[in-house]
Design a protein around this motif. Sequence first.
Motif, mmCIF file in Angstrom:
data_model
loop_
_atom_site.group_PDB
_atom_site.id
_atom_site.type_symbol
_atom_site.label_atom_id
_atom_site.label_comp_id
_atom_site.label_asym_id
_atom_site.label_seq_id
_atom_site.Cartn_x
_atom_site.Cartn_y
_atom_site.Cartn_z
ATOM 1 N N ASP A 283 -1.136 5.192 0.232
ATOM 2 C CA ASP A 283 -2.539 5.370 0.615
ATOM 3 C C ASP A 283 -2.989 4.252 1.549
ATOM 4 O OD1 ASP A 283 -4.810 7.007 0.513
ATOM 5 O OD2 ASP A 283 -5.763 5.730 -0.987
ATOM 6 N N ARG A 284 -2.460 3.063 1.356
ATOM 7 C CA ARG A 284 -2.799 1.957 2.246
ATOM 8 C C ARG A 284 -2.174 2.140 3.631
ATOM 9 N NH1 ARG A 284 -3.617 0.495 -2.703
ATOM 10 N NH2 ARG A 284 -5.090 -1.185 -3.190
ATOM 11 N N VAL A 285 -0.991 2.726 3.676
ATOM 12 C CA VAL A 285 -0.356 3.014 4.960
ATOM 13 C C VAL A 285 -1.160 4.057 5.736
ATOM 14 C CG1 VAL A 285 1.684 4.069 6.034
ATOM 15 C CG2 VAL A 285 1.967 2.378 4.194
ATOM 16 N N LYS A 294 -6.621 -3.294 9.183
ATOM 17 C CA LYS A 294 -6.832 -2.661 10.495
ATOM 18 C C LYS A 294 -5.635 -1.823 10.922
ATOM 19 C CE LYS A 294 -10.172 -5.949 12.398
ATOM 20 N NZ LYS A 294 -10.485 -6.890 13.503
ATOM 21 N N GLU A 295 -4.446 -2.111 10.355
ATOM 22 C CA GLU A 295 -3.232 -1.429 10.790
ATOM 23 C C GLU A 295 -2.322 -1.110 9.600
ATOM 24 O OE1 GLU A 295 -0.755 0.615 12.396
ATOM 25 O OE2 GLU A 295 -2.069 -0.245 13.935
ATOM 26 N N GLY A 296 -1.943 0.170 9.480
ATOM 27 C CA GLY A 296 -1.104 0.578 8.368
ATOM 28 C C GLY A 296 0.279 1.051 8.743
ATOM 29 N N TRP A 331 1.900 -4.040 6.641
ATOM 30 C CA TRP A 331 3.303 -4.465 6.728
ATOM 31 C C TRP A 331 3.398 -5.804 7.446
ATOM 32 C CZ3 TRP A 331 6.425 -1.578 3.909
ATOM 33 C CH2 TRP A 331 6.130 -0.224 3.706
ATOM 34 N N PHE A 332 4.248 -6.695 6.933
ATOM 35 C CA PHE A 332 4.524 -7.916 7.666
ATOM 36 C C PHE A 332 5.696 -7.717 8.619
ATOM 37 C CE2 PHE A 332 6.371 -12.208 8.264
ATOM 38 C CZ PHE A 332 5.304 -12.731 8.973
ATOM 39 N N ASP A 333 6.804 -7.162 8.108
ATOM 40 C CA ASP A 333 7.919 -6.805 8.984
ATOM 41 C C ASP A 333 8.242 -5.328 8.794
ATOM 42 O OD1 ASP A 333 9.441 -6.548 6.662
ATOM 43 O OD2 ASP A 333 10.645 -8.355 7.010
ATOM 44 N N GLY A 334 9.409 -4.902 9.240
ATOM 45 C CA GLY A 334 9.712 -3.481 9.259
ATOM 46 C C GLY A 334 9.898 -2.818 7.918
#
Length: 368
Positions: A283-285, A294-296, A331-334
């Motif tokens: 849901d956060r994505v 601001k970005e999911g 997300w911090f990285d991939g």
Amino acid sequence: METVIRFLFCVINLCVSFKNPNSCYDQSKLEAKHKALFVFGDSLFDPGNNQYLNGSTGEGISATYWPYGQTFFNHPTGRLSDGRIVPDFIAQFADLPILPPYMEPGAHRLADGVNFASAGAGVLDGTHPGTIQLRMQLEYFKTLKKSLRQQLHDAEAEKVLRRAVYLFSIGGNDYFSFYTSNPEASESYQQAYVEMVIGNLTLVLKEFYSLGARKIAFQNVGPLGCVPVMEAMNPELGSSCVEIPLALARLHNEYLSVTLNNLESQLPGFKYAIFDYYNSLGDRVNNPSKYGFKEGKVACCGSGTYRESGCGGREGKEPYELCRRPSEYVWFDGAHTTEMTNHQLAELLWSGKPNVTGPYNVKQLFGH
């Protein structure tokens, strides 16, 4: 006068280890409240164990370079995030120190707990060889139990182990590996694989129970098809998530729920919590602004369409981009979330309602 002398004696001899002189008025109450946390799993929970491994696989899945760790620790610790990960917050909520990596050299205060998680680890031994697979984490826990018995004597050690909470995040890597090797797998093949993973997991949990574990908490498998690195592998889908990894995660989570419910009915004193990480993160994505992001979809750190790879300044790496405020990103990285996301998820794991974390939440497990 006798009370004063008794208090001073207690401060000198007992309170140093607990850092709370007031507790000396009733040491037994403090001991009853004090419970350990033991953590097992994969990169979502790894506090830096992999940096102590020999071999390229373990070392290759370790965040020992900038900008990992920038937000809270101000230096890389081996955590695949900009700051704290979920077990760090759970320990703090439980009034415990942030737990050290089991592999870290030096003495550990075992009565607080230890973190055994290893980035890349799976339930199955064949998932990312060279990392600390779940069964090896179990073996390390057996070694820890022996050390605990030497430190506290048998009866006290058993009390610590039975009162403790055992926190797990495991399974995602098994399904990542399966999907990348079998992108066209049939539903029956997918189901057989999930059953194999769950079967192995069940055996390990029963062994943990035999060693004293009574309170088990699981973060279930997340929305694997929505991870930036997975979306980048399937550009034809646009910003849509990849279905087969999602289906594998859902099936695993259904089986996990049934398995833990069965263990509760079979094993006296067994209690458990399952955190719905799949839907909470999903849901956060998909709706980042709902949770203050601001970005999911795109990661804070990395290169590529979704900044899905190459985060960090290791030698030989391509240039990467780094966002200004990690707290604005899910997300911090991939494949790993920011400290802000981890904090929100940890709060749900700690005190979420039964439809999010149940039948107990972790706060309730610590209270029993």
